[in-house]
Design an enzyme around this catalytic site. Structure first.
Site, mmCIF file in Angstrom:
data_model
loop_
_atom_site.group_PDB
_atom_site.id
_atom_site.type_symbol
_atom_site.label_atom_id
_atom_site.label_comp_id
_atom_site.label_asym_id
_atom_site.label_seq_id
_atom_site.Cartn_x
_atom_site.Cartn_y
_atom_site.Cartn_z
ATOM 1 N NE ARG A 231 -4.297 -1.147 -0.150
ATOM 2 C CZ ARG A 231 -4.482 -2.078 -1.075
ATOM 3 N NH1 ARG A 231 -3.498 -2.379 -1.898
ATOM 4 N NH2 ARG A 231 -5.645 -2.696 -1.177
ATOM 5 C CD GLU A 260 -2.517 3.784 -5.983
ATOM 6 O OE1 GLU A 260 -3.541 3.157 -6.332
ATOM 7 O OE2 GLU A 260 -1.516 3.227 -5.512
ATOM 8 C CG HIS A 279 -2.929 -0.249 -7.322
ATOM 9 N ND1 HIS A 279 -3.293 0.507 -6.236
ATOM 10 C CD2 HIS A 279 -3.001 -1.540 -6.896
ATOM 11 C CE1 HIS A 279 -3.586 -0.282 -5.210
ATOM 12 N NE2 HIS A 279 -3.404 -1.528 -5.596
#
Length: 316
Positions: A231, A260, A279
């Site tokens: 994370r 993000e 991601h």
């Protein structure tokens, strides 16, 4: 956690709700697994009868209803748990599926790219420059992997198969899970960090891991490449930037960021010797959702705690 397990009789009676974004193939699979019709979409008011939800987020209105089980289509549950107090007695499970394999392949790809100077060769190609660069063997080098659960263990297994020594960092020193040569506690990681060639984070985001990688840890790396597949908010980005500029951090591969998606003006794009990916190291497939939901359903029908049940107190 056992007190959160809904009895089989309650499961048989519960309504099954799926978030609007859940795909049609997943909806069909949920109906096949449970024998229940799926109600697509979350209502504005909670049902009066007990219900089960499948999705990525849980609206507050449904948190206040007779919810018995929420199955997350994601591996990370920090967004669910940070949105408000988790309803008492409600089971939370998550989707892992083959994510460990996907993330392990992502990590290995960047480890090999690091040793074969792939980014440098790509840059030379763009300049039409011919210059030989030395390669580096992975075998015999050390990777320190933060997080020793299913994903961290999958990463360790694949790296170890290439001859890399794997040191896991977990909540406490204990017997090494599959893939790890040894495991140390977070308070004993200074030695492994200093000798690591790669530092890999698979950490979830919890109150204990927010900003976990700060100035001390980055300064303590002896030129290692830092790879984050956990994370983004576990990393103090200013501290990482300082470590990259000082050389304590040799490079970075960041699949996750604190914010993000990263805007074009984000400082992360300008970090030296750093690659940011979107991601995408462990994108969840529909088959993963159905496989893990089916395993949970089978466990609950037998009165067992599902293997992907989340301890909401710890956050994973």
């Amino acid at each position: 956690m056992r007190e959160n397990i809904p009895p089989p009789g309650l499961l048989a009676q519960a309504r099954l709700l799926a978030a609007p974004a859940v795909g049609a193939s997943v909806v069909r699979g949920l109906e096949e697994i449970t024998g229940h019709p799926v109600e697509q979409g979350f209502p504005g008011t909670p049902p009066e009868e007990p219900f089960i939800c499948v999705g990525a987020t849980l609206p507050q209105t449904l948190r206040d209803g007779p919810l018995v089980w929420f199955h997350s289509v994601n591996a990370g549950t920090d967004a669910l748990l940070s949105a408000g107090p988790w309803p008492p007695g409600v089971l939370l499970t998550r989707t892992v599926g083959r994510m460990g394999e996907r993330i392990a392949q992502y990590v290995l790809a960047w480890v090999l790219a690091d040793c074969q100077s792939v980014p440098e060769f790509a840059a030379q190609h763009a300049r039409a420059e011919w210059r030989r660069l030395p390669s580096e063997l992975v075998s015999g080098q050390t990777a320190v992997i933060y997080g020793t659960g299913r994903i961290g263990s999958a990463v360790a297994c694949l790296l170890r198969a290439c001859g890399i020594r794997t040191v896991g960092v977990g909540r406490g020193s204990r017997a090494a899970p599959a893939g790890f040569d040894r495991v140390v506690g977070a308070g004993d990681d200074a030695g492994p960090l200093a000798s690591a060639r790669w530092v890999v984070s698979t950490l979830p985001l919890t109150p204990a891991t927010a900003g976990f990688f700060g100035a001390d840890r980055f300064a303590g790396m002896g030129g290692a490449t830092f790879i984050n597949v956990g994370r983004g908010a576990t990393v103090d980005m200013r501290a990482l930037e300082a470590g990259l500029h000082s050389g304590a951090v040799g490079g970075a591969v960041l699949d996750v960021l604190p914010e993000e998606p990263a805007a074009p003006g984000d400082r992360g794009w300008r970090l030296p010797r750093t690659v940011i990916t979107s991601h995408s190291a462990g994108i969840t497939a529909d088959a993963d959702i159905l496989t893990d939901f089916a395993a949970c359903w089978e466990a609950l029908a037998a009165g067992r705690v599902p293997g992907t049940a989340v301890d909401v107190g710890r956050g994973y």
